[in-house]
Write an enzyme that holds these catalytic residues in place. Structure first.
Site, mmCIF file in Angstrom:
data_model
loop_
_atom_site.group_PDB
_atom_site.id
_atom_site.type_symbol
_atom_site.label_atom_id
_atom_site.label_comp_id
_atom_site.label_asym_id
_atom_site.label_seq_id
_atom_site.Cartn_x
_atom_site.Cartn_y
_atom_site.Cartn_z
ATOM 1 N N GLU A 23 11.231 -9.930 2.733
ATOM 2 C CA GLU A 23 10.479 -8.660 2.743
ATOM 3 C C GLU A 23 9.145 -8.733 2.020
ATOM 4 O O GLU A 23 8.306 -7.866 2.171
ATOM 5 C CB GLU A 23 11.329 -7.565 2.098
ATOM 6 C CG GLU A 23 12.541 -7.188 2.911
ATOM 7 C CD GLU A 23 13.445 -6.247 2.143
ATOM 8 O OE1 GLU A 23 13.583 -6.417 0.925
ATOM 9 O OE2 GLU A 23 14.012 -5.355 2.781
ATOM 10 N N GLY B 269 0.828 -1.199 0.000
ATOM 11 C CA GLY B 269 0.000 0.000 0.000
ATOM 12 C C GLY B 269 0.856 1.241 0.000
ATOM 13 O O GLY B 269 2.083 1.169 0.033
ATOM 14 N N ASP C 150 -9.793 4.516 14.492
ATOM 15 C CA ASP C 150 -8.509 4.163 15.116
ATOM 16 C C ASP C 150 -7.755 3.076 14.356
ATOM 17 O O ASP C 150 -6.937 2.376 14.923
ATOM 18 C CB ASP C 150 -8.749 3.694 16.544
ATOM 19 C CG ASP C 150 -9.707 2.499 16.567
ATOM 20 O OD1 ASP C 150 -10.222 2.134 15.490
ATOM 21 O OD2 ASP C 150 -9.926 1.937 17.646
#
Lengths: 228, 228
Positions: free
Chosen positions: B115, B46, B84
């Site tokens: 990764e 993202g 939140d």
DNA sequence: ACAAAAGTGTTCCTTTTACACCCATGA
DNA sequence: TCATGGGTGTAAAAGGAACACTTTTGT
């Protein structure tokens, strides 16, 4: 400690496509904008996202503001994020759509006729922002959804005739349906309650039905029902 | 002049659910976060929305950053906007999902195995943010979509056997399908080209097929095709 | 009595399902 | 030669489409 964060660069609004059904035609609730940008133009009811609410809550709040009604089921449609869609600054909007019975959900009395109205679908005026595109997206979505879920009941009064239900499907799908096959299929799904009441019309009385949500929920639990 | 405008109160990100298919199983591309919040946890690829791009372009950019591939078809899923959901500040995310052939679209060489990796669907690790919920939403959407559109082809290599196609459907739908009926139905749609090549396997050779997009587009033009 | 809408059944055809056998290949 | 997957056909059932007549009511 590396922290990945970028400060806000865009405001966020919600816009609601409220779809109603009356006299055999689909309607959409429009509001006349009183402030710039797009002051004087018609637009979808909408508002800015507040700090303490989700977009879903914001949509409910906006809807309540305009109709006075709480707890209408709304579904997220899409985010519209063209860079220049709002001349005042970068504003993303999250569009929602909801089906309502425009009789049950009238406008708030405080809204003058000149400020808000249920507009027939094929008579849409010029709209502000990209709201025409949002409405088109909502309608495409509605046509898709109604093939999978019996959405229609949310658009009708609690008691309705089979003819009214059929006219609604025809309005949404833009096609004509065979009366006998339609009735048979809907009855076979067993999601209608036939009531002991009739609707008096110009001709022969028509039985009234109500939607049996329990039966429908059971249907859904066993996989979606395909309709019409 | 009254102007309706409220300054930004939330940052906006896009998150991509990249769904692949390998060895009969669905996979999702995960990235290990190198920065806080959620540093060290696995998450969906993202990134933050930039000032000059739509969310769709941002999703393309993010995808390219991680896979090196441009122009993958992605669809908006939903906005996730819990107040939140990101501990660093208010961040809304627009989730996208895309189907890719994980063979055709490998990870960028610069990404070490530690990764980023294609994770099998039933072995998802603990994920950061609300990304588990986003994945669940993507899968629900995928199961719905594949009933309406022959999405499967985007997940397979250009040349595939009918068995591979069937296994893909079974993986997505979570059911077993009758081999003979599946083959008949797919062939009847006439959206497959039978090639003059075979795939050698441990046993009898299997014909290879390719997807006939033109024929499919014609099908769509005449109303959606229902599948499987 | 007629116009308009309500209500009902049957036939045909298409689609879906369930199921069993032969074929080619590599080990 | 056997285990494994590739490839085909058919019959029964269910579902969808097409279609016509009778009933009720108000005018």
């Amino acid at each position: 400690m590396i922290v990945q964060y970028q400060p806000p660069i865009a405001s966020i609004t919600v816009d609601c496509v409220l779809i109603g059904f009356k006299d055999g035609r689909l309607q959409i609730l429009l509001i006349k904008r009183s402030a710039d940008p797009e002051a004087g133009k018609w637009a979808l009811p909408g508002g800015y996202l507040e700090e303490t609410e989700t977009v879903e809550l914001a949509a409910q709040r906006v809807l309540e503001k305009f109709t006075g009604v709480k707890q209408v089921y709304m579904e997220q449609l899409k985010v519209f994020s063209a860079v220049d869609r709002n001349p005042v600054g970068r504003v993303l909007t999250v569009a929602f759509y909801a089906l309502v019975n425009s009789d049950n959900y009238p406008l708030k009395p405080s809204w003058l006729a000149s400020e808000a109205y249920w507009c027939e679908l094929d008579r849409l005026p010029e709209l502000g922002f990209d709201h025409k595109m949002i409405i088109d997206t909502a309608l495409t979505n509605l046509r898709k959804d109604i093939q999978i879920r019996p959405l229609g009941f949310e658009l009708l009064p609690q008691k309705f005739t089979l003819r009214e239900l059929q006219q609604l499907y025809e309005a949404i799908l833009g096609t004509e349906l065979d009366r006998r096959n339609f009735r048979r299929k809907l009855k076979a799904m067993e999601i209608l309650n036939e009531l002991d009441e009739v609707k008096k019309g110009a001709h022969k009385d028509a039985s009234l039905y109500s939607f049996n949500k329990d039966a429908y929920d059971k249907l859904v639990a066993n996989g979606y029902a395909l309709l019409v």
